[in-house]
Design a protein around this motif. Structure first.
Motif: not given
Length: 104
Positions: A13-24
């Motif tokens: 799940e964190l990998i997918m979140l890292a892929k889409s993380a946009e802000n600080g």
């Protein structure tokens, strides 16, 4: 420690979140969570062999590198995401294999 299988699911799940993380905030959240999981495994490293620990720590490093919270060695965020998924797949296979050995 939470179940290793549960933590592996959370890493995915964190990998997918890292892929889409946009802000600080999103990036800091992914960093903190991946670091906490790495620390959890590290505290319990006596239960895992060196190769398994390497896969766990490499997965977390690639996640952090993908969001800019660790060195990238000149590679893109998308490369680190791909490599994190590869490390995680290997890790899942290792844990499945070891679980199967215990059940046999």
């Amino acid at each position: 420690m939470n179940s290793p299988a549960f933590l592996i699911k959370k890493l995915k799940e964190l990998i997918m979140l890292a892929k889409s993380a946009e802000n600080g905030f999103e990036k800091a959240s992914v960093y903190a969570a991946s670091q906490a999981i790495a620390n959890d495994f590290d505290k319990n490293s006596q239960h895992f062999d060196i190769y398994t620990m390497e896969k766990i720590l490499n997965t977390c490093w690639h996640i952090r590198a993908a969001i800019g919270y660790d060195i990238t060695n000149g590679h893109s965020s998308s490369s680190h995401i791909t490599w994190a998924l590869g490390e995680l797949l290997t890790l899942e296979n290792l844990l499945d294999e070891r679980t199967q050995l215990i059940q046999d």
